[in-house]
Design an enzyme around this catalytic site. Structure first.
Site, mmCIF file in Angstrom:
data_model
loop_
_atom_site.group_PDB
_atom_site.id
_atom_site.type_symbol
_atom_site.label_atom_id
_atom_site.label_comp_id
_atom_site.label_asym_id
_atom_site.label_seq_id
_atom_site.Cartn_x
_atom_site.Cartn_y
_atom_site.Cartn_z
ATOM 1 N N TYR A 12 0.843 -1.210 0.000
ATOM 2 C CA TYR A 12 0.000 0.000 0.000
ATOM 3 C C TYR A 12 0.878 1.261 0.000
ATOM 4 O O TYR A 12 0.464 2.314 -0.473
ATOM 5 C CB TYR A 12 -0.958 -0.052 1.192
ATOM 6 C CG TYR A 12 -2.215 0.749 1.010
ATOM 7 C CD1 TYR A 12 -3.046 0.558 -0.092
ATOM 8 C CD2 TYR A 12 -2.596 1.710 1.942
ATOM 9 C CE1 TYR A 12 -4.208 1.297 -0.253
ATOM 10 C CE2 TYR A 12 -3.760 2.437 1.791
ATOM 11 C CZ TYR A 12 -4.558 2.240 0.695
ATOM 12 O OH TYR A 12 -5.715 2.967 0.546
ATOM 13 N N LYS A 20 -3.018 8.242 2.968
ATOM 14 C CA LYS A 20 -4.237 8.076 3.777
ATOM 15 C C LYS A 20 -4.026 8.593 5.194
ATOM 16 O O LYS A 20 -4.938 9.129 5.814
ATOM 17 C CB LYS A 20 -4.686 6.614 3.801
ATOM 18 C CG LYS A 20 -5.195 6.090 2.445
ATOM 19 C CD LYS A 20 -6.329 6.921 1.868
ATOM 20 C CE LYS A 20 -6.988 6.249 0.668
ATOM 21 N NZ LYS A 20 -7.897 7.162 -0.048
HETATM 22 P P1 NAP Z 1 -12.319 4.069 -8.263
HETATM 23 O O1 NAP Z 1 -13.650 3.633 -8.676
HETATM 24 O O2 NAP Z 1 -11.186 3.842 -9.195
HETATM 25 O O3 NAP Z 1 -12.389 5.594 -7.808
HETATM 26 C C1 NAP Z 1 -11.242 6.422 -7.701
HETATM 27 C C2 NAP Z 1 -11.610 7.715 -8.381
HETATM 28 O O4 NAP Z 1 -10.575 8.703 -8.227
HETATM 29 C C3 NAP Z 1 -11.806 7.503 -9.888
HETATM 30 O O5 NAP Z 1 -13.034 8.071 -10.273
HETATM 31 C C4 NAP Z 1 -10.624 8.262 -10.458
HETATM 32 O O6 NAP Z 1 -10.805 8.686 -11.779
HETATM 33 C C5 NAP Z 1 -10.552 9.413 -9.461
HETATM 34 N N1 NAP Z 1 -9.386 10.247 -9.713
HETATM 35 C C6 NAP Z 1 -8.088 9.855 -9.879
HETATM 36 N N2 NAP Z 1 -7.348 10.927 -10.212
HETATM 37 C C7 NAP Z 1 -8.196 11.998 -10.266
HETATM 38 C C8 NAP Z 1 -8.043 13.369 -10.579
HETATM 39 N N3 NAP Z 1 -6.843 13.898 -10.913
HETATM 40 N N4 NAP Z 1 -9.129 14.172 -10.562
HETATM 41 C C9 NAP Z 1 -10.336 13.678 -10.239
HETATM 42 N N5 NAP Z 1 -10.558 12.395 -9.927
HETATM 43 C C10 NAP Z 1 -9.484 11.559 -9.948
HETATM 44 O O7 NAP Z 1 -11.872 3.322 -6.904
HETATM 45 P P2 NAP Z 1 -12.512 3.300 -5.433
HETATM 46 O O8 NAP Z 1 -11.912 2.121 -4.796
HETATM 47 O O9 NAP Z 1 -13.970 3.474 -5.487
HETATM 48 O O10 NAP Z 1 -11.823 4.571 -4.748
HETATM 49 C C11 NAP Z 1 -12.564 5.614 -4.126
HETATM 50 C C12 NAP Z 1 -11.915 5.982 -2.806
HETATM 51 O O11 NAP Z 1 -12.066 4.909 -1.881
HETATM 52 C C13 NAP Z 1 -10.425 6.280 -2.879
HETATM 53 O O12 NAP Z 1 -10.098 7.340 -2.006
HETATM 54 C C14 NAP Z 1 -9.810 4.982 -2.370
HETATM 55 O O13 NAP Z 1 -8.505 5.134 -1.866
HETATM 56 C C15 NAP Z 1 -10.818 4.669 -1.277
HETATM 57 N N6 NAP Z 1 -10.776 3.309 -0.751
HETATM 58 C C16 NAP Z 1 -10.861 2.227 -1.593
HETATM 59 C C17 NAP Z 1 -10.828 0.944 -1.079
HETATM 60 C C18 NAP Z 1 -10.911 -0.254 -1.976
HETATM 61 O O14 NAP Z 1 -10.522 -1.347 -1.539
HETATM 62 N N7 NAP Z 1 -11.401 -0.140 -3.186
HETATM 63 C C19 NAP Z 1 -10.708 0.758 0.311
HETATM 64 C C20 NAP Z 1 -10.635 1.861 1.139
HETATM 65 C C21 NAP Z 1 -10.666 3.141 0.600
HETATM 66 P P3 NAP Z 1 -9.945 7.903 -12.935
HETATM 67 O O15 NAP Z 1 -10.530 6.535 -13.009
HETATM 68 O O16 NAP Z 1 -10.107 8.709 -14.148
HETATM 69 O O17 NAP Z 1 -8.512 7.894 -12.462
#
Ligand code: NAP
Length: 268
Positions: free
Chosen positions: A156, A163
């Site tokens: 990570y 984070k």
């Molecule tokens: P996701 O669907 O890939 O969402 C991440 C989003 O961030 C995407 O829409 C991505 O767009 C956007 N992003 C990246 N660079 C950006 C920029 N410059 N401007 C605007 N948006 C941008 O994945 P997710 O897992 O749902 O992630 C959402 C949040 O949850 C994140 O903070 C992640 O760290 C957190 N989280 C995820 C998990 C997990 O296991 N999935 C667990 C805990 C926390 P693009 O696709 O265009 O890059």
């Protein structure tokens, strides 16, 4: 009547129907909120538009959060469309694939800056830009992975460091905005199969073992996270601010993590 009836809620970070942002958007819609959605770039519009239609969303705006002018413009457009905003969700993170597979000490300066800029500073910048348009009693939230921020989650790496900074930012923002009765919290979700997660080295194994190692023996879904976001967005959580709320089947309470062998008939 829904818990968010009459509230204007903006969700940043919708990429597709696997996104945590989609679980949150659907839950907000179910509870009667007026939804606004923001996505990263033109490439995503094709995937995001039909999702927005499903929840009757009439405000769908592109915003690359690395660009100050785009952040300012999106805040202005939202204010014009909604008037005041009640809920702001930041569900955005990025780190280069290399940074999430090689050892942490090999993190590049550029990779470090990018990860912290997109995953942390953007939360501060969005809050700042939207502040003049937030209602008293508004709720601001972000998404974290606390087990990677406060402990070591192999691979990570820089995202864990980001984070930790995001969780700290949540507390500082909560302090700053408290007098205006605006709450700021973080949701710490367990591993969920999304686009962003696919970039983390070893994610598949982590996901698989998670259910074995957590007290509830279950993985977490975007619906689970959506329901928690409803709680934090609603007046039910009126006196909660600066918190990191874990939605992880209890994974984070565990010390030494051993597979539950007895349940698989391997014990004794
Ligand atoms: P996701 O669907 O890939 O969402 C991440 C989003 O961030 C995407 O829409 C991505 O767009 C956007 N992003 C990246 N660079 C950006 C920029 N410059 N401007 C605007 N948006 C941008 O994945 P997710 O897992 O749902 O992630 C959402 C949040 O949850 C994140 O903070 C992640 O760290 C957190 N989280 C995820 C998990 C997990 O296991 N999935 C667990 C805990 C926390 P693009 O696709 O265009 O890059």
């Amino acid at each position: 009547m829904g818990l968010l009836e009459g509230k204007n809620a903006l969700v940043f970070g919708l990429a597709n129907d696997k996104s945590i942002a989609w679980g949150i958007t659907q839950a907000f819609h179910r509870e009667g909120a007026n939804i606004g959605i923001s996505y990263a770039g033109e490439m995503l519009e094709r995937r995001v538009k039909p999702l927005a239609e499903q929840v009757g969303c009439k405000w769908l705006e592109e915003c690359d959060v690395t660009k100050d002018d785009q952040i300012a413009a999106v805040a202005e457009k939202a204010a014009k469309h909604f008037g005041k905003i009640d809920v702001l969700v930041h569900s955005i993170a990025f780190a280069g694939r290399d940074e999430l597979s090689r050892p942490y000490y090999q993190t590049s300066r550029e990779g470090f800056k990018n990860a912290l800029d997109i995953s942390v500073f953007s939360f501060v910048a969005l809050t700042n830009a939207f502040l003049p348009h937030l209602n008293s009693g508004a709720s601001v939230m972000c998404l974290t992975y606390g087990s990677g921020a406060t402990k070591v989650a192999p691979h990570y790496n820089v995202m864990g460091v980001a984070k930790a900074a995001l969780e700290s930012s949540t507390r500082y923002l909560a302090y700053d905005l408290g007098p205006q009765k605006i709450r700021v919290n973080a949701i710490s979700a367990g591993p969920i199969r999304t686009l962003a997660a696919a970039g983390v080295g070893g994610f598949r194994d982590m996901y698989k073992h998670f259910a074995d190692l957590s007290p509830l023996r279950e993985n977490v879904t975007i619906e689970d996270v959506g329901n928690t976001a409803v709680f934090l967005a609603s007046d039910l959580s009126a006196r909660i601010t600066g918190e990191v709320l874990y939605i992880d089947s209890g994974f984070n309470i565990m010390g030494v993590q051993m597979p539950n062998k007895e349940e698989k008939g391997e014990g004794q």
